[in-house]
Structures are given as C-alpha cells and as structure tokens.
Design a protein around this motif. Structure first.
Motif, PDB file in Angstrom:
ATOM      1  N   ASN A  38       0.856  -1.181   0.000  1.00 60.62           N
ATOM      2  CA  ASN A  38       0.000   0.000   0.000  1.00 60.62           C
ATOM      3  C   ASN A  38       0.891   1.230   0.000  1.00 60.62           C
ATOM      4  N   PRO A  39       0.911   2.056  -1.099  1.00 57.67           N
ATOM      5  CA  PRO A  39       1.805   3.220  -1.166  1.00 57.67           C
ATOM      6  C   PRO A  39       1.409   4.319  -0.183  1.00 57.67           C
ATOM      7  N   ASN A  40       0.253   4.219   0.379  1.00 58.96           N
ATOM      8  CA  ASN A  40      -0.173   5.271   1.304  1.00 58.96           C
ATOM      9  C   ASN A  40       0.397   5.067   2.698  1.00 58.96           C
ATOM     10  N   ASN A  41       0.443   3.793   3.138  1.00 61.12           N
ATOM     11  CA  ASN A  41       0.939   3.566   4.499  1.00 61.12           C
ATOM     12  C   ASN A  41       2.093   2.583   4.560  1.00 61.12           C
ATOM     13  N   GLY A  42       2.487   2.006   3.389  1.00 59.74           N
ATOM     14  CA  GLY A  42       3.644   1.120   3.345  1.00 59.74           C
ATOM     15  C   GLY A  42       3.368  -0.271   3.860  1.00 59.74           C
ATOM     16  N   ALA A  43       2.079  -0.653   4.008  1.00 54.13           N
ATOM     17  CA  ALA A  43       1.728  -1.989   4.518  1.00 54.13           C
ATOM     18  C   ALA A  43       1.805  -2.994   3.395  1.00 54.13           C
ATOM     19  N   LEU A  44       2.379  -4.187   3.712  1.00 55.86           N
ATOM     20  CA  LEU A  44       2.444  -5.297   2.770  1.00 55.86           C
ATOM     21  C   LEU A  44       1.280  -6.244   3.110  1.00 55.86           C
ATOM     22  N   TYR A  45       0.401  -6.543   2.090  1.00 59.49           N
ATOM     23  CA  TYR A  45      -0.794  -7.364   2.361  1.00 59.49           C
ATOM     24  C   TYR A  45      -0.920  -8.433   1.289  1.00 59.49           C
ATOM     25  N   VAL A  46      -1.706  -9.475   1.625  1.00 63.35           N
ATOM     26  CA  VAL A  46      -1.919 -10.620   0.740  1.00 63.35           C
ATOM     27  C   VAL A  46      -2.893 -10.199  -0.364  1.00 63.35           C
ATOM     28  N   HIS A  47      -2.464 -10.432  -1.607  1.00 60.77           N
ATOM     29  CA  HIS A  47      -3.295 -10.057  -2.751  1.00 60.77           C
ATOM     30  C   HIS A  47      -4.058 -11.248  -3.301  1.00 60.77           C
ATOM     31  N   GLU A  48      -3.539 -12.451  -3.258  1.00 59.92           N
ATOM     32  CA  GLU A  48      -4.193 -13.666  -3.727  1.00 59.92           C
ATOM     33  C   GLU A  48      -4.021 -14.771  -2.693  1.00 59.92           C
ATOM     34  N   THR A  49      -4.898 -15.786  -2.797  1.00 59.36           N
ATOM     35  CA  THR A  49      -4.827 -16.909  -1.861  1.00 59.36           C
ATOM     36  C   THR A  49      -3.489 -17.626  -2.043  1.00 59.36           C
ATOM     37  N   ILE A  50      -2.869 -17.922  -0.936  1.00 64.52           N
ATOM     38  CA  ILE A  50      -1.537 -18.525  -0.962  1.00 64.52           C
ATOM     39  C   ILE A  50      -1.667 -20.020  -0.698  1.00 64.52           C
ATOM     40  N   ASP A  51      -1.151 -20.843  -1.615  1.00 65.97           N
ATOM     41  CA  ASP A  51      -1.125 -22.300  -1.464  1.00 65.97           C
ATOM     42  C   ASP A  51       0.331 -22.719  -1.446  1.00 65.97           C
ATOM     43  N   ARG A  52       0.801 -23.124  -0.276  1.00 67.36           N
ATOM     44  CA  ARG A  52       2.228 -23.444  -0.133  1.00 67.36           C
ATOM     45  C   ARG A  52       2.623 -24.599  -1.025  1.00 67.36           C
ATOM     46  N   GLU A  53       1.717 -25.620  -1.162  1.00 67.76           N
ATOM     47  CA  GLU A  53       2.056 -26.793  -1.943  1.00 67.76           C
ATOM     48  C   GLU A  53       2.213 -26.435  -3.434  1.00 67.76           C
ATOM     49  N   ARG A  54       1.455 -25.449  -3.903  1.00 62.59           N
ATOM     50  CA  ARG A  54       1.590 -25.051  -5.311  1.00 62.59           C
ATOM     51  C   ARG A  54       2.847 -24.226  -5.530  1.00 62.59           C
ATOM     52  N   LEU A  55       3.217 -23.395  -4.537  1.00 59.29           N
ATOM     53  CA  LEU A  55       4.368 -22.512  -4.709  1.00 59.29           C
ATOM     54  C   LEU A  55       5.693 -23.250  -4.494  1.00 59.29           C
ATOM     55  N   CYS A  56       5.698 -24.105  -3.504  1.00 62.95           N
ATOM     56  CA  CYS A  56       6.995 -24.693  -3.131  1.00 62.95           C
ATOM     57  C   CYS A  56       7.018 -26.207  -3.201  1.00 62.95           C
ATOM     58  N   GLU A  57       5.847 -26.821  -3.417  1.00 59.78           N
ATOM     59  CA  GLU A  57       5.730 -28.276  -3.414  1.00 59.78           C
ATOM     60  C   GLU A  57       6.264 -28.828  -2.101  1.00 59.78           C
ATOM     61  N   SER A  58       7.280 -29.646  -2.152  1.00 63.51           N
ATOM     62  CA  SER A  58       7.768 -30.280  -0.919  1.00 63.51           C
ATOM     63  C   SER A  58       8.974 -29.561  -0.310  1.00 63.51           C
ATOM     64  N   ILE A  59       9.391 -28.389  -0.887  1.00 59.26           N
ATOM     65  CA  ILE A  59      10.556 -27.643  -0.370  1.00 59.26           C
ATOM     66  C   ILE A  59      10.191 -27.029   0.963  1.00 59.26           C
ATOM     67  N   SER A  60      11.087 -27.135   1.870  1.00 61.66           N
ATOM     68  CA  SER A  60      10.865 -26.569   3.187  1.00 61.66           C
ATOM     69  C   SER A  60      12.185 -25.963   3.687  1.00 61.66           C
ATOM     70  N   PRO A  61      12.198 -24.735   4.191  1.00 59.47           N
ATOM     71  CA  PRO A  61      11.041 -23.837   4.282  1.00 59.47           C
ATOM     72  C   PRO A  61      10.708 -23.239   2.922  1.00 59.47           C
ATOM     73  N   CYS A  62       9.507 -22.703   2.797  1.00 61.60           N
ATOM     74  CA  CYS A  62       9.031 -22.106   1.534  1.00 61.60           C
ATOM     75  C   CYS A  62       9.168 -20.595   1.682  1.00 61.60           C
TER      76      CYS A  62
END
Length: 811
Positions: free
Chosen positions: A80-104
């Motif tokens: 958010n350029p107004n207050n500098g907050a970082l927020y979730v824009h889309e649903t996060i699925d760890r298995e799709r992003l990292c599969e079995s890698i840990s940590p993700c």
C-alpha cells in the motif's frame, strides 16, 4: 609448505576483508526484512508494515513510487503506497508454490525512487494441514489361496501427503480382522505398510475379506485417507448351495394382480464356475394348488402370482423350494417359503335369520324373543367385525348374545295389531373395514290378534223412526257393530236385552237376528196408541273370553195417513153428517151461514184438513173457506132464489193418499120474522147455559193468549241460544187432537228436515230410511224462514182454537 600455507592464509584474510567492505556498501543501499505467514490466510491480510520496518518516510512513499518490482512470485502480495503496509493479494497455497521444499520462502524486491532505493523482503510461507493423505488406488485386490501359510507378507499401497514436516503421513491403521495384521517398515523418511497373514483362510467360511487401510498425518487436527483392500480367497468345488434364509416369510394382499412378484429367493454356492451356477425348482409332494397359484423362475429364483389369491380359501401357503448347482454330481439344498395372505375387506357380511315364528302375538310382553339372528363375515380382523342394527321406529330391539355375532330380536314395547298389523324390519349388518361394507335384510313379522277389543257401535244411542202400520214379521231396522279384532275375535253376534218393566211388553214383540243384526217387529205399531219406546241390543264377539257392548235404540213411531176425517158438525140425530141451517132471506153478502167442523186423528199433513164444495145448487149464492170450513153468502138473496139449497161439503186431509168425508148442509131461506123467532126460542132455551159457557170461554181465551205470547218469547230465546254445531235439532209442538199444523224441524248430515207428527221425546233424531211424513228443507241454519214456519204452525193451531171457540159462542 610453510610459505605456501602462509600465502594461503593471507589470501583468505583479504577475501574476508573484501566481503566485509561489500556488505558494508550494500548495508548502506538496502535492508533485508523477513516475514512469516501461514498459507491459506484471507486475502487482504496484512503481512507487515514494510515502510515502518525499513525506516522510510511514509508521507513520501507515494511521491517516490514505492512499489514491488514485478516478478514470478510477487503477484501473491501488494504494498500500500499510502501507508507502506504489505498485504496478501491472492490466496496462498504453499504446496503449489513450493511443493515439498521446506522452508518455503518468497523473496520480494521493493524499489523507491528519488533517490533510488532497493529493498529485499522475504516472506516465509508456513505449512498448515490442509491436505489429507491420499492413495493412488481406490481399491487394492489380493487373490490369496486358502492354502497360503500364515506369516506371508503382502505390500500395501503407500499414501501421499503434499504437506510437510508434521503435517505429512505419520502412520497407518487397518480394520480388525482375525486373519490379517498390519506391519509398517521405515525406508528412509518413508513408512511402507505390509499386510501379514496371521491365520489360515477358509474360503468355505469366507471367500472374500474386505479391509480398509487408513493413512493418518501428524497435523492438528489430523487428517486421514483410506483405501479398500479386498482379499479374494480362492477355493475348490466342495460346497452345497446355501439359501440366504432358511425360511422366507412374506405377506401379500388378497386379490393381488396376476404377475405380481412375491419374493426372490437367493441361494449361493461357495464354489466357482459351473459349480456355483444354481437352478431353482419347487419341492416334491406339493399341493397342486401351489402350482396353480404361483410360478418360480428357475434362474433368478423369483416367485410370482399365477392364479387368484383369496384369503377366504387359503390364508397362508407353505411349500419348499430346492436350489441345485450344476456340478458333477450336483449338490442341492432347500428352504421353506411361507406366503401369508393379508385379508382385504372384499366380503359383505352375511345375515342368517332363524325365526321362532312368523307371527308374534300383540299381547307379547317386552323381552319376548321373536327371531334368532346370526351374522358373519368371511373377512378377518376389523374387516370381519360386524355391527348389526335395526331400522328406526319399530317396537323391536336387537339383544346381543353372549356368543359373538349372535343376536335375539325381542319385543321392545307393547304391540297393537289394530294400529299396526305388519312390520317390515330392515336388518343392517356393517363391517368395520375401510371402506365398510353393508348387507341389508328385511324381516316380515305379522302381529297376531288377541281379543282385546269389544264390539263398537257407530252411534249410541240410535234413533229409529218407524212408520206405523208396519207389516208384522218384516225387518224394521238393521243394527251393526264392528270389532277391530280378527276372525273369531271379530265375529259379532246380537241379542236383545229383555228386562222386566214397562218396556218388556214391547220388546216381547221384537226379535233380532244374531248373525246380521236384522231387527224384526212381530206386531204392527199404531201411532195413535204408541208413539215411542226404547230397547237395548247387545253385541258380543266370539273371542275367549268374549267381550261385548250394548246400544240403546230409541224408536219413534211416525204417523201414517190411516184415519179419515171425522165430521164434528153438522151431525144429525141419527149420526149422519147432515144439518139444516135457516137464515133470513134479507141477509147481506158475506153472512156466515155455518161452519163445518171436522177432526182427523192423524197429525201434520195427514191431519191437515181442506174443505171444498162438492155439490151446490147455486154457485153464485154460497162460498166455502177451504181452510176454516166457513160457509158464507156471496150475494143478497132475491125473490127468484129458491127457498132451500143443498150444499155437499168434501173434507179431505193432505196425506200422500188423501182420505175424505162429506157433510150435507141444507140451507133454508125464511122470512125475517120467522128467523128471529126461531132464534129467540133457541136463545131463550140456552140463555142460562150460554152465560156460564161464555164466562169460561173468556177465561180460556185470556189464558191461551198469555200462553201464546209466552210460547213465542220462549221459542225465540231457544232459537237464539242453541249452538249451531248440532247434528239433530227440532222444534216441538204440544199435542193437539184437532185440526192443527204440527212440525218438528231437525238436521241430519248436510240436510235439514221438517217432520210433521206428534210430540216426541227430547233428543230424537232421524235414521236413514225413515222419511215418512218428512219434508226436506234447504240447508239454512236458524233463519227467519225456520222461525216463521214454526210460528205459522203455532198460529194455525191457535187460530183453530179461536175459531172453534167462536163457533161455540155462536151456537
């Protein structure tokens, strides 16, 4: 070696120094920040305030275009350029992003301009237990011979879980089975399940075992996945077919349609191939009715309805069915089939009447049993439960018996055959089925007669008007009594009541026919000697005991014209009706010559006399009053007229057949001196006598005048006071033996009569057939004509008295 080692140490130090310099430069250009969030957080969730954590001025972020440099994984986040907050824009699925890698870890590059600054932010996606363990196969089938020894091991499929760490597969479970157990072996980080045979298999007992293998992860709460494990036990042909049930019991409704499926038998053979193919047949020694009613499919074992099903004929069917396999030799087994028929309300109740008698006496006491009634219904249960009832408004009742569906028809109240002699009673039997069915039956009951009614006369007393001079031995009247009973109880006989007294002499001359009530007079009655009498007749029935009643008959003798007029004046010394009258020649017209007096013993018209000149020498000289009998001159006499004239006077009554008499009057014309001399002689001879007679006549005339006035007043009062609803009325005249006009007025039905006759008893009426001496008058009640007629009769009577008195005075 020492110099070489020393130079290697120097190079290592310079490398370390260079790295520190480079890091120091980078430190001044950007800062490294790390965040951690779980997967599947809600879109819009704030990860952290990047501007604040980096020490950037929040007010200049928009001006410096603070943003995330686009990359492959940065679409999941926005700043958010107004207050500098970082927020979730889309649903996060760890298995799709990292599969079995840990940590993700997701690395983000963030840029701010004027002056240019680059910052690196790392976001670690932590795993949540959002995936259950899964098997690649839905079912795992093992074929194991029953001869396999215990301890044999079979590898089971392994489950996969995309989650990591504790959320991945941590163990397996197997459903309990006495023949198998589960064994798990570790192969590195994987756990491999094995199926171990613990106990020998028996295909005859169980040719197949169904197990469920469950994989469980270590999440909280834990998730699991299953796979079906089927163990098929292989065997040889050494078993009989076996029915699923030893006894098949089913229920079908009666009147079920032909072709309806009743039950499908199921027999199994533990063998395989042709050895397990089964054929179904009916058992031996069955009732032929079974073959007519049911059919059996040899292959499927389905039993269907072939014929009519009637609960009333058979409420249950029992038979055996045999199942045989096709092995060599074939092996078979059988089962019992019981088919129960469910009753339906398809039968109407039946009524059976046992009549003790078709007749019931009218004197039967309440509770007397007339008929026995039984009802039945071939249906069962409520369909066979019957309620019996009677039609309304009958003097009978249904009394239930101690035995079910048995009733007694009993008398409920007093019976009267004379009121109702026949009853048609409707019996209604209704069952309790749905819908209910009813049966109706009519029971005819005749009420027999008892002698409980005495004979009755239509009128009591009876007024009989009998014309005199009746023929002895002929019937004078017929009396009739009715009896409401029947047959012998209604057979009426008659007899006269003969009592001692004045009436006994008269009743001795009467007789009554005991069968038909005809009354016969044994003598002829004379009105002039007997005017009225009464007698009693008894009517008795032939019942046992006999009942009787009597009636009083009042007999009034009616006058008949059986008496000829009798000449009272003139009468000669020898008794003949002749007389001589001397009158002066110089009398004027209208002079009273004489008066002919006559008497008739009859009454009414029969005694009403009329006078007429039958013979006269000169019709121009004399005239005769037809009602009074007075003879008067019609003109003055002349010198040419004869000195003697003969007058023959005819006196006749007004009967139907008139009777008459004649009187002869000789009228002699004399000179006035001679007439007066003769008159003086006669007057002198009777002077003393006439004086006394005149005195008495004056008294009589005065008394009669007073009585006449009183009679008129009483008559008018009676006419005004009498009720108009009478059936018999009359006005009575006093008896008189001269030439009088007598009348009795009365009513019978819708007609009025005038009876001319003598005085009669009060209460007399006319009876049919007695119309002698009777005039039928118009139907007018208490009119002036009626009173006028009666008054004229009385006036006629008194006029005759006056005229008679006047004539006496004249003489």
């Amino acid at each position: 070696m020492g110099a070489e080692g020393q130079s290697r140490g120097i190079r290592s130090w310079w490398v370390a120094l260079g790295l520190s310099v480079v890091l120091g430069c980078v430190q001044r250009i950007s800062a490294q920040i790390k965040y951690s969030i779980p997967e599947q957080v809600n879109v819009g969730s704030v990860v952290g305030n990047v501007a604040k954590d980096l020490g950037l001025d929040v007010s200049t972020l928009e001006e410096r275009q603070f943003r995330i440099v686009p990359g492959a994984d940065d679409v999941q986040f926005k700043v958010n350029p107004n207050n500098g907050a970082l927020y979730v824009h889309e649903t996060i699925d760890r298995e799709r992003l990292c599969e079995s890698i840990s940590p993700c870890m997701i690395n983000l590059k963030m840029v701010a301009e004027d002056p240019m600054e680059i910052h690196y932010v790392g976001v670690e996606i932590t795993d949540v237990n959002d995936n259950p363990p899964t098997f690649q196969e839905k079912e795992k089938i093992f074929e194991i011979y029953e001869s396999t020894p215990p301890g044999k091991r079979f590898q089971l499929p392994s489950a996969l879980d995309p989650d990591v760490a504790l959320n991945t597969v941590r163990g397996y479970k197997l459903t309990h089975n006495e023949h198998f157990s589960l064994q798990i072996r570790d192969r590195g980080e994987d756990k491999i399940p094995f199926l171990v045979l613990q106990k020998s298999l028996d295909r005859e007992k169980n040719k197949e075992h169904k197990l469920v293998l469950t994989a469980v992860d270590g999440g909280n709460p834990p998730r699991s996945g299953t796979v079906n494990v089927t163990i098929v036990v292989l065997d040889s042909n050494d078993n009989h077919p076996t029915f699923s049930q030893e006894v098949y019991s089913v229920t079908i409704p009666e009147n079920a349609k032909v072709g309806m499926s009743v039950v499908t038998l199921n027999a199994t053979d533990l063998d395989e191939g042709v050895n397990k193919d089964i054929e179904y047949i009916f058992g031996i020694e069955l009732d032929p009715k079974i073959y007519e009613t049911f059919s059996l499919d040899k292959v499927t074992g389905e039993i269907r309805i072939k014929g009519a099903i009637d609960f009333e004929e058979a409420d249950v069917f029992k038979f055996d069915v045999q199942a045989s396999d096709k092995g060599h030799p074939p092996m078979s087994s059988d089962c019992r089939v019981i088919i129960k028929v469910l009753d339906e309300n398809d039968n109407k109740p039946e009524i059976e009447v046992t009549s003790l008698s078709k007749q019931v006496s009218e004197n039967s006491k309440p509770g007397t049993v007339v008929s026995l009634i039984s009802v039945r219904d071939q249906d069962s249960g409520l369909n066979g439960k019957v309620i019996c009832s009677l039609s309304d408004n009958t003097p009978f009742n249904l009394k239930p018996s101690f035995q079910e569906n048995m009733y007694s028809l009993v008398v409920k109240q007093h019976l009267d055959r004379e009121s109702v002699s026949h009853y048609d009673i409707t019996l209604t039997a209704t069952d309790c089925g749905q819908p209910p069915l009813s049966t109706f039956k009519t029971l005819s009951i005749e009420v027999s007669d008892v002698n409980d009614n005495a004979p009755e006369f239509s009128h009591n007393p009876i007024q009989l008007y009998l014309t005199e001079n009746n023929i002895p031995g002929n019937s004078i009247f017929s009396i009739s009594a009715s009896d409401k009973d029947l047959d012998e109880n209604a057979a009426v006989k008659y007899h006269l009541v003969r009592e001692e007294g004045s009436q006994s002499k008269i009743t001795a001359f009467l007789n009554v026919n005991s069968e038909n009530g005809q009354i016969v007079a044994l003598k002829s009655f004379d009105f002039e000697s007997l005017k009225t009498f009464q007698f009693q007749v008894v009517a008795s029935d032939s019942g046992s005991p006999s009942l009787s009643s009597n009636v009083t008959v009042n007999v009034f003798i009616l006058d008949q014209n059986d008496n000829a007029p009798v000449i009272l004046y003139p009468v000669s010394s020898n008794g003949s009706a002749e007389g001589v009258e001397e009158i002066p020649r110089n009398v004027n017209a209208g002079h009273l010559v004489t008066k002919v007096r006559a008497y008739d013993a009859d009454i009414g018209y029969n005694g009403w006399l009329l006078f007429s000149l039958q013979e006269v020498s000169d019709h121009s000289l004399f005239g005769l009053d037809r009602y009074t009998g007075q003879i008067r001159t019609l003109r003055s006499f002349t010198e040419t007229d004869e000195a003697e004239h003969k007058l023959v006077i005819l006196v006749k009554d007004n009967g139907n057949v008139s009777l008459s008499a004649t009187a002869t009057v000789i009228v002699k014309l004399v000179e006035p001196k001679e007439a007066f001399a003769a008159s003086d002689v006669k007057s002198a001879a009777k002077d003393d006598e006439d004086t006394n007679v005149t005195f008495y006549l004056m008294i009589t005339l005065g008394s009669v005048s007073v009585l006449f006035i009183i009679s008129i007043i009483v008559l008018i009062a009676m006419q005004c006071s009498k009720s108009p609803d009478y059936t018999s009325k009359y006005l009575q005249e006093t008896n008189y033996d001269g030439t009088l006009c007598h009348s009795i007025q009365y009513r019978s039905g819708d007609k009025r009569y005038m009876l001319v006759g003598p005085r009669m008893s009060i209460g007399s009426t006319i009876v049919p057939g007695s119309h002698a001496n009777t005039l039928v008058l118009p139907d007018r009640r208490r009119t002036s004509e009626e009173v006028r007629f009666t008054l004229n009769s009385n006036i006629c009577r008194w006029r005759n008295v006056f005229q008679t008195s006047h004539f006496t005075l004249k003489k």
